[in-house]
Design an enzyme around this catalytic site. Structure first.
Site, short mmCIF file in Angstrom:
data_model
loop_
_atom_site.label_atom_id
_atom_site.label_comp_id
_atom_site.label_asym_id
_atom_site.label_seq_id
_atom_site.Cartn_x
_atom_site.Cartn_y
_atom_site.Cartn_z
N ASP A 1 -15.51 -0.70 7.64
CA ASP A 1 -15.56 -1.67 6.80
C ASP A 1 -15.82 -2.74 6.37
OD1 ASP A 1 -13.69 -1.83 4.47
OD2 ASP A 1 -11.99 -3.40 5.50
N ARG B 1 -5.28 -2.91 8.76
CA ARG B 1 -5.39 -1.45 8.32
C ARG B 1 -5.52 -0.81 9.16
NH1 ARG B 1 -5.99 -4.77 3.27
NH2 ARG B 1 -7.34 -4.09 2.51
N ARG C 1 -13.52 6.18 -6.15
CA ARG C 1 -14.39 4.88 -6.45
C ARG C 1 -15.27 6.09 -8.19
NH1 ARG C 1 -16.03 1.79 -0.85
NH2 ARG C 1 -14.10 1.22 -0.23
N GLU D 1 -5.07 1.73 21.48
CA GLU D 1 -5.81 0.43 21.42
C GLU D 1 -6.31 -0.04 20.52
OE1 GLU D 1 -4.22 -2.05 23.22
OE2 GLU D 1 -3.25 -0.16 24.08
N SER E 1 -5.28 2.19 6.58
CA SER E 1 -5.61 3.18 5.72
C SER E 1 -5.63 4.19 6.26
CB SER E 1 -7.24 2.34 5.23
OG SER E 1 -7.08 0.95 5.20
N ARG F 1 -11.52 -1.82 13.89
CA ARG F 1 -11.11 -1.72 12.01
C ARG F 1 -12.25 -3.06 11.54
NH1 ARG F 1 -8.12 -0.44 7.21
NH2 ARG F 1 -9.68 -1.19 5.58
N ASN G 1 -12.00 8.06 -1.41
CA ASN G 1 -13.08 7.04 -1.63
C ASN G 1 -13.16 8.02 -2.54
OD1 ASN G 1 -14.27 6.15 1.65
ND2 ASN G 1 -13.11 5.44 0.13
C1 FPP Z 1 -16.23 0.59 2.76
O1 FPP Z 1 -16.40 -0.09 2.77
C2 FPP Z 1 -16.79 1.80 3.80
C3 FPP Z 1 -17.19 3.17 3.18
C4 FPP Z 1 -16.23 3.38 1.95
C5 FPP Z 1 -18.45 4.11 3.44
C6 FPP Z 1 -18.49 3.98 5.10
C7 FPP Z 1 -20.08 4.43 4.84
C8 FPP Z 1 -21.17 4.52 5.61
C9 FPP Z 1 -20.78 3.33 7.44
C10 FPP Z 1 -22.18 4.50 5.33
C11 FPP Z 1 -22.37 6.21 5.00
C12 FPP Z 1 -22.20 6.72 6.09
C13 FPP Z 1 -23.01 7.98 7.54
C14 FPP Z 1 -21.67 8.65 8.39
C15 FPP Z 1 -24.69 8.24 7.30
P1 FPP Z 1 -16.13 -0.70 1.67
O2 FPP Z 1 -17.02 -0.34 0.52
O3 FPP Z 1 -14.94 -0.68 1.36
O4 FPP Z 1 -16.64 -2.40 1.86
P2 FPP Z 1 -15.67 -3.82 1.06
O5 FPP Z 1 -14.18 -3.22 1.48
O6 FPP Z 1 -16.49 -4.74 1.39
O7 FPP Z 1 -15.30 -3.29 -0.43
#
Ligand code: FPP
Length: 269
Positions: A18, A192, A69, A205, A194, A186, A66
């Site tokens: 995150d 959380r 989004r 843990e 989530s 996390r 997601n």
């Molecule tokens: C949460 O951060 C992250 C995601 C919803 C996507 C995770 C994706 C990657 C790490 C990159 C692509 C994955 C791979 C396997 C190549 P957020 O966007 O919710 O962050 P925020 O809480 O700061 O808005």
């Protein structure tokens, strides 16, 4: 420098990645720039986990929720996933990493599935680490799907309601198939779960890191593992009964892991 005990490494580490969006915002860049940097962090942490001897790494890359989004962000994430699979394919195969996906994979765009599915099959034999990507994943959704499967069997008379035990339900939950996580991290300073690994997290843990995912580095992972190593896992028992047989495992013969000797950049590996 954080020092780790080789004898007590978590076998299965799962990460809620995150903070990509906030990382980008702090730099005045679009959210997609944060996801790209997050994708680079995935590469680093996979490599590091493999070097440490972690047996399973499960990454929460895209939740069922997601999909809600903005379309351009979803498309950018799918493009990054596609790019990641193509660019890491050879390294995954040559490093005996079994890549698998958990979640509603059928919802992923065709080009992603065309790379993911054969790579998942090809990478399975003789793997030394299982890398599970939670994609279009929801913990409640997979438990509901498992319940539906069993309910259908009961309706057909193939199963009696009394046969529906904890073990049988767990056997129908894909994220549990390879074992429950010992440590769930996390990042991004939120506290959380989530909808991540709801069944498997029962005795995991938990470690919450303030570091935004794109900045998550070796030292952050070492701190999480070190915290895990200081915990006493009792699984609802008392210390004299709870053996250390769950989760902990020896990795090599040395008592400590040289964390400084765990490079994460491609040139080091
Ligand atoms: C949460 O951060 C992250 C995601 C919803 C996507 C995770 C994706 C990657 C790490 C990159 C692509 C994955 C791979 C396997 C190549 P957020 O966007 O919710 O962050 P925020 O809480 O700061 O808005």
């Amino acid at each position: 420098m954080t020092v780790l005990e080789a004898r007590n490494l978590p076998r299965h580490v799962a990460i809620i990645m995150d903070g990509n969006g906030r990382w980008a915002e702090l730099q005045g860049r679009p959210r997609t720039a944060g996801h790209r940097a997050g994708s680079d962090a995935v590469r680093r942490i996979v490599r590091l986990a493999r070097r440490l001897g972690v047996e399973q790494l499960t990454l929460y890359a895209f939740s069922e929720q997601n999909w809600g989004r903005p379309q351009d962000e979803v498309e950018a994430l799918m493009a990054l996933l596609h790019e990641f699979l193509l660019s890491e394919r050879e390294e995954i195969l040559s490093n005996a990493i079994h890549l698998r996906a958990v979640g509603s994979v059928e919802r992923l765009p065709q080009p992603v599935r065309e790379v993911l599915e054969p790579l998942s099959q090809r990478s399975a034999p003789g793997a030394r680490m299982v890398l599970s990507l939670a994609l279009s994943y929801g913990g409640r959704e997979e438990i509901a799907a498992a319940a539906r499967t069993l309910a259908r069997k009961v309706a057909r008379g193939q199963l009696s309601p009394e046969d529906v035990t904890e073990e049988l339900l767990a056997a129908h939950i894909p994220s549990v198939a390879y074992g429950e996580p010992d440590l769930i991290i996390r990042t991004g300073g939120e506290f959380r779960i989530s909808n991540f690994l709801l069944w498997g997290s029962a005795y995991a843990e938990l470690f919450f890191s303030p570091t935004l995912w794109p900045d998550f580095a070796a030292e952050d992972l070492f701190q999480a593992i070190s915290a895990y190593q200081r915990r006493e896992r009792r699984f609802g028992l008392v210390p004299s009964v709870a053996s250390n047989g769950h989760g902990a495992h020896a990795n090599g013969s040395s008592a400590l892991v040289e964390t400084q000797a765990c490079p994460t950049s491609p040139s080091d590996s």
